[in-house]
Write an enzyme that holds these catalytic residues in place. Structure first.
Site, PDB file in Angstrom:
ATOM      1  N   HIS A  18       5.280 -12.962   0.837  1.00  0.00           N
ATOM      2  CA  HIS A  18       5.867 -12.397   2.051  1.00  0.00           C
ATOM      3  C   HIS A  18       6.940 -13.305   2.644  1.00  0.00           C
ATOM      4  O   HIS A  18       7.936 -12.813   3.191  1.00  0.00           O
ATOM      5  CB  HIS A  18       4.759 -12.087   3.056  1.00  0.00           C
ATOM      6  N   GLU A 119       1.541   4.730  -2.479  1.00  0.00           N
ATOM      7  CA  GLU A 119       0.193   4.251  -2.779  1.00  0.00           C
ATOM      8  C   GLU A 119      -0.594   5.392  -3.403  1.00  0.00           C
ATOM      9  O   GLU A 119      -0.745   6.449  -2.800  1.00  0.00           O
ATOM     10  CB  GLU A 119      -0.506   3.743  -1.516  1.00  0.00           C
ATOM     11  N   ALA A 144       2.946   4.962  -9.518  1.00  0.00           N
ATOM     12  CA  ALA A 144       3.917   3.959  -9.084  1.00  0.00           C
ATOM     13  C   ALA A 144       5.113   3.855 -10.027  1.00  0.00           C
ATOM     14  O   ALA A 144       6.264   3.721  -9.580  1.00  0.00           O
ATOM     15  CB  ALA A 144       3.233   2.601  -8.962  1.00  0.00           C
ATOM     16  N   ASP A 164       4.011  -4.407  -6.860  1.00  0.00           N
ATOM     17  CA  ASP A 164       2.916  -5.331  -6.520  1.00  0.00           C
ATOM     18  C   ASP A 164       1.572  -4.701  -6.923  1.00  0.00           C
ATOM     19  O   ASP A 164       0.756  -4.361  -6.072  1.00  0.00           O
ATOM     20  CB  ASP A 164       2.981  -5.598  -5.009  1.00  0.00           C
TER      21      ASP A 164
END
Length: 280
Positions: A18, A119, A144, A164
């Site tokens: 992050h 998601e 994804a 991710d």
């Protein structure tokens, strides 16, 4: 390796990921043209560090809590973003809530920028939609890798795709490699960020060799090895592959990497946080 976000919220990998996302997006925003930010594995968006899943591992103690205990001003932007989701919460013992990548990205949006989140997990996508209320984010529930290819190139002049995954599937790395190759053919100048856990150096070296063969000219890898020697069979750290990082980002990397290495080094270990080019 199963790396579902909720069990590892706020750990050392999150601090590195992050902090670098903030620096990367801000470097891109030095130009006024619009950005589309795409997160293909968005997770829940917001995590309770005292909840059952994060509490079971307690990994935030070696991640975000270390970052908050450190005085280095290079970590101020990261700490401010975490504090923003803890407004009204007693921070005496550190943050109680931890923002996932969607919340970090939402804080960085300018009026001209777009945020697209995806998601696939049915429970997590519901939680994500609740967490992102009040933001302009568009939330999808799709495969994804299918979404990654469908969304590039974006409608805005520039963009960033963040990948991710939890690495639950044995073919995860192969799917990333194949989709990256296809996406790069469609959008050669786009910025792509791929997060990965580090377990054993030889296995990871094989994947880097496969990615290097794609021939992508500007391909940076940032790796955070927590321990001075590999710890067999356990999580040893994490890294990011970054395609087409902007010059302003790479120029500011060395001091930021050293600040994070020093803050996150486990007791008795110096740790290693480095960046190198895979191609170009």
């Amino acid at each position: 390796m199963n790396y579902r976000h909720s069990f590892h919220a706020g750990n050392s990998a999150d601090v590195v990921k992050h902090s670098l996302l903030i620096a990367l997006v801000r470097a891109l925003q030095q130009k006024q043209s619009a950005l589309t930010l795409i997160d293909t594995h968005a997770g829940c968006g917001l995590y309770d560090l005292n909840g059952e899943e994060a509490g079971r591992t307690g990994e935030a103690a070696q991640g975000v809590l270390r970052a908050f205990a450190d005085a280095n001003p290079l970590l101020d932007d990261y700490r401010a973003a975490v504090q923003a989701v803890n407004a009204g919460v007693n921070m005496g013992d550190g943050p109680q809530l931890y923002p996932g990548s969607p919340k970090f990205l939402a804080q960085l949006l300018r009026p001209q920028d777009l945020l697209i989140l995806n998601e696939k997990h049915p429970e997590d996508v519901h939680t994500l939609r609740v967490a992102m209320r009040g933001t302009p984010a568009a939330v999808h529930q799709r495969d994804a890798y299918e979404l990654w290819l469908a969304m590039v190139p974006p409608r805005t002049p520039r963009g960033v795709v963040v990948i991710d995954p939890p690495y639950e599937q044995t073919d995860e790395r192969a799917r990333i490699t194949a989709t990256l190759a296809a996406a790069h053919r469609k959008w050669a100048h786009g910025v792509t960020v791929i997060w990965y856990p580090l377990k054993e150096r030889p296995t990871h070296a094989q994947w880097k060799h496969q990615l290097r063969k794609l021939g992508i000219p500007k391909f940076l890898t940032v790796e955070h090895w927590l321990y001075d020697r590999d710890q067999p069979g356990i999580y040893n750290g994490a890294g990011l592959f970054i395609v087409n990082p902007p010059y302003a980002f790479t120029q500011g990397l060395p001091p930021l990497l050293e600040a994070m290495r020093a803050a996150l080094a486990p007791e008795g270990h110096r740790g290693e946080l480095t960046a190198e080019w895979l191609g170009g």
